[in-house]
Design a protein around this motif. Structure first.
Motif, PDB file in Angstrom:
ATOM      1  N   GLY A  83       0.814  -1.208   0.000  1.00 27.88           N
ATOM      2  CA  GLY A  83       0.000   0.000   0.000  1.00 27.88           C
ATOM      3  C   GLY A  83       0.846   1.257   0.000  1.00 27.88           C
ATOM      4  N   LEU A  84       1.907   1.269   0.812  1.00 31.02           N
ATOM      5  CA  LEU A  84       2.784   2.440   0.881  1.00 31.02           C
ATOM      6  C   LEU A  84       3.588   2.608  -0.404  1.00 31.02           C
ATOM      7  N   MET A  85       4.000   1.495  -1.007  1.00 33.53           N
ATOM      8  CA  MET A  85       4.789   1.567  -2.239  1.00 33.53           C
ATOM      9  C   MET A  85       3.968   2.051  -3.420  1.00 33.53           C
ATOM     10  N   THR A  86       2.654   1.833  -3.386  1.00 35.08           N
ATOM     11  CA  THR A  86       1.809   2.247  -4.514  1.00 35.08           C
ATOM     12  C   THR A  86       1.151   3.600  -4.278  1.00 35.08           C
ATOM     13  N   MET A  87       1.524   4.290  -3.217  1.00 36.90           N
ATOM     14  CA  MET A  87       0.937   5.602  -2.932  1.00 36.90           C
ATOM     15  C   MET A  87       1.252   6.645  -3.999  1.00 36.90           C
ATOM     16  N   ARG A  88       2.346   6.447  -4.731  1.00 37.35           N
ATOM     17  CA  ARG A  88       2.779   7.437  -5.733  1.00 37.35           C
ATOM     18  C   ARG A  88       1.677   7.785  -6.724  1.00 37.35           C
ATOM     19  N   ALA A  89       0.919   6.789  -7.118  1.00 34.21           N
ATOM     20  CA  ALA A  89      -0.083   6.999  -8.165  1.00 34.21           C
ATOM     21  C   ALA A  89      -1.170   7.974  -7.733  1.00 34.21           C
ATOM     22  N   LEU A 124      -4.324   6.136 -15.900  1.00 33.24           N
ATOM     23  CA  LEU A 124      -5.265   6.142 -17.017  1.00 33.24           C
ATOM     24  C   LEU A 124      -6.722   5.969 -16.580  1.00 33.24           C
ATOM     25  N   GLY A 125      -6.926   5.786 -15.280  1.00 31.85           N
ATOM     26  CA  GLY A 125      -8.290   5.706 -14.765  1.00 31.85           C
ATOM     27  C   GLY A 125      -8.946   4.353 -14.908  1.00 31.85           C
ATOM     28  N   PHE A 126      -8.156   3.305 -15.161  1.00 32.68           N
ATOM     29  CA  PHE A 126      -8.714   1.971 -15.319  1.00 32.68           C
ATOM     30  C   PHE A 126      -8.781   1.194 -14.000  1.00 32.68           C
ATOM     31  N   ALA A 127      -8.033   1.633 -12.999  1.00 30.38           N
ATOM     32  CA  ALA A 127      -8.023   0.951 -11.706  1.00 30.38           C
ATOM     33  C   ALA A 127      -7.652   1.945 -10.619  1.00 30.38           C
ATOM     34  N   VAL A 128      -7.981   1.596  -9.392  1.00 28.62           N
ATOM     35  CA  VAL A 128      -7.580   2.409  -8.237  1.00 28.62           C
ATOM     36  C   VAL A 128      -6.836   1.512  -7.254  1.00 28.62           C
ATOM     37  N   LEU A 129      -5.904   2.104  -6.537  1.00 30.50           N
ATOM     38  CA  LEU A 129      -5.093   1.389  -5.565  1.00 30.50           C
ATOM     39  C   LEU A 129      -5.489   1.837  -4.166  1.00 30.50           C
ATOM     40  N   GLU A 130      -5.636   0.845  -3.273  1.00 31.29           N
ATOM     41  CA  GLU A 130      -6.062   1.176  -1.924  1.00 31.29           C
ATOM     42  C   GLU A 130      -5.557   0.137  -0.937  1.00 31.29           C
TER      43      GLU A 130
END
Length: 433
Positions: free
Chosen positions: A250-256, A324-330
Motif C-alpha cells: 500500500g505504501l509503495m503504490t501511494m505514488r499513483a 489512465l483511470g482503469f483501476a484504483v489502488l487502496e
C-alpha cells in the motif's frame, strides 16, 4: 546486544551531471541510521537512488552534502568495516573461487597463509566447501552469489551492504540463500553487526528486516519507516506477515494517487513521469484482474503471484492503470474502475479509442504532442524538440525512455503516429487536413 550506531547519515544529497551538462538531483536530505544488531531493508521505485545511497555508505562515491559516518567517523572512501554484495556477483572470471574470496584480504595486506585459512573457513560457512579451485563459469547463479557473499564476509565486516543480492536468482535459489544468511545471522556465526538490504522484493524485505525504509523518487528521500517486531524465522503465510506485506504494498503504490502532489508546476504540466510499462502488460493485468478468482479486485501480492511477475515489473503497470483511470489502488489492493471493467468487455477498436481518450485526458505529455501536431500545418513534428523539453527535467536516457513510452501508448490509442526511420510524429491518417 547493545544498539550502538554503526552508520549515521544526516541530510545527505547527491547530484550527477547528465550528458547535456545539467545537474540532476538524485538524493535529497536523506536521514538514515543503522544500529548494532539490526537488519534494515531499503525499498523504493526506480529513480529513488537506492543503489547510489548504498555506494555512498560503502565509500565508493562521495555525497555532495550532508554527514556520512561509520562509528562516528566520517566516510571519505572505502572503509575496512563495511563490505558490499552486488546483484551482478562481480566475480573475476579468470580467478578461482578461492582467489576471488581472498581478494579483499589481499588488498588489506593479510599474509597468504592467513588468507587461505580464512577463505577456507568462510567457504565452508557459506556452503561452498570443496569449490575453492573452481572457476566462476563452472558455478550456478546461486553458487556465484555465495562466492560474492563469502568475499564480503571473509573481511569480518561490521556492516554488510546487500544491493539486490538475491534478485538475479530464481525464486527458490534466492529464498534458500536468504534463509541461509538469516540462519548465520541469528546464530551469530558471522561477525557482522548490521545488515542493510536494498531490494525490490517486498516479501523478502518483510521476511528479513527489523525495519523497512521506503524512499520516494526523483529525487530520493526517506518517505516512511516501518518497524517489524516479529521474531525470525517468520512464516510467510501467517496473518501478521501477510498484513505487513499488504501494508508495504500500500505504501509503495501511494505514488499513483498521492505523491504526484509533490511535483513542481512545470513537471506536472509536462506529465513527464510516465511509468515504464507497455500496453500488452497493462491489458494483461486488466484481463487477469477482471477474471476469476479476482473478479475486479485483487490483493497485490496475490496478483503478483498469479501474474508470475516481480514487484519491480508490476509497480509501473499498477501506476499506469491508476494514471489512465482503469483501476484504483487502496491499502495493498487494486480494483477495477467502471471504466476499467468496460475496457475489458469491449471490442478491440473500442479499447484503442478508450485508451486514446484516457491518454489525452490524463497524460499531459501526450496531449502536448497532439496539440503541437494539430498546430503544425504539415501535421508532422520531429521528436528532437520533445526530447530537449524533457531533458530540462530528466537525464538524457530517461528523457528518451519517457518519450518511447508516450509514443507507444499514443500509437496504440491512435492519438498520433511515429516513423522510426525519420524520428517524426504525425497525426493519424484521417485526422490530417
Amino acid at each position: 546486544m547493545t544498539q550502538n550506531l554503526l552508520l549515521d547519515l544526516n541530510q545527505v544529497a547527491k547530484s550527477f551531471k547528465a550528458a547535456d551538462g545539467k545537474s540532476r538531483l538524485i538524493l535529497d536530505k536523506v536521514d538514515f541510521q543503522l544500529k548494532d544488531g539490526e537488519i534494515v531493508a531499503l525499498l523504493g521505485k526506480s529513480g529513488s537512488g537506492k543503489s547510489t545511497l548504498l555506494r555512498i555508505m560503502a565509500g565508493l562515491i562521495p555525497a555532495d552534502a550532508g554527514k556520512v559516518a561509520y562509528r562516528d567517523k566520517a566516510i571519505g572512501g572505502p572503509v575496512a568495516g563495511i563490505a558490499m554484495v552486488f546483484q551482478s556477483f562481480a566475480l573475476f572470471p579468470w580467478l578461482t573461487v578461492q582467489q576471488n574470496v581472498e581478494l579483499g584480504l589481499e588488498a588489506q595486506g593479510v599474509p597468504a597463509a592467513e588468507r587461505e585459512q580464512r577463505a577456507d573457513a568462510v567457504l565452508e560457512l557459506i556452503g561452498l566447501a570443496g569449490f575453492g579451485g573452481a572457476l566462476p563459469r563452472e558455478l550456478s547463479g546461486g553458487m556465484k552469489q555465495r562466492v560474492g557473499i563469502a568475499r564480503a564476509l571473509v573481511t569480518n565486516p561490521d556492516v554488510l551492504l546487500m544491493d539486490e543480492a538475491f534478485s538475479a536468482l530464481d525464486v527458490l535459489t534466492g529464498e534458500t540463500l536468504r534463509n541461509d544468511m538469516l540462519e548465520l545471522w541469528e546464530e551469530d556465526r558471522i561477525s557482522t553487526k548490521g545488515i542493510l538490504i536494498v531490494s525490490h522484493n517486498i516479501e523478502e524485505a518483510v521476511m528479513m528486516a527489523d525495519r523497512i525504509i521506503i524512499l520516494s523518487s526523483d529525487p530520493g528521500s526517506v518517505r516512511c519507516e516501518i518497524k517489524i517486531d516479529l521474531p525470525r524465522p517468520r512464516d510467510v503465510d501467517s496473518i501478521e506477515v501477510r498484513a505487513l506485506i499488504d501494508e508495504v504494498y500500500g505504501l509503495m503504490t501511494m505514488r499513483a494517487t498521492h505523491e504526484a502532489a509533490a511535483d513542481t508546476p512545470n513537471t506536472r504540466h509536462l506529465g513527464y513521469r510516465l511509468p515504464e510499462t507497455d500496453v500488452s502488460r497493462i491489458e494483461g493485468i486488466l484481463d487477469l484482474l477482471a477474471d476469476t478468482p479476482f473478479n475486479g479486485r485483487a490483493d497485490l501480492p496475490q496478483l503478483a503471484e498469479e501474474a508470475e511477475l516481480s514487484d519491480e515489473e508490476l509497480f509501473p503497470t499498477y501506476e499506469a492503470l491508476s494514471l489512465l483511470g482503469f483501476a484504483v489502488l487502496e491499502k495493498g489492493d487494486i480494483m477495477l474502475t467502471p471504466l476499467g471493467k468496460k475496457y475489458v468487455e469491449v471490442e478491440q477498436a473500442q479499447k484503442q479509442e478508450l485508451f486514446g481518450q484516457q491518454l489525452l485526458t490524463h497524460v499531459p505529455l501526450a496531449a502536448h504532442i497532439r496539440r503541437n501536431l494539430e498546430a503544425e500545418t504539415s501535421g508532422s513534428l520531429s521528436e528532437e524538440p520533445l526530447i530537449d523539453l524533457l531533458e530540462e527535467f530528466l537525464k538524457s536516457d530517461e528523457a528518451k525512455r519517457v518519450l518511447e513510452v508516450a509514443i507507444e501508448w499514443g500509437r496504440y490509442g491512435e492519438v498520433y503516429e511515429y516513423d522510426y526511420h525519420t524520428g517524426r510524429l504525425t497525426l493519424p491518417e484521417g485526422n490530417q487536413e
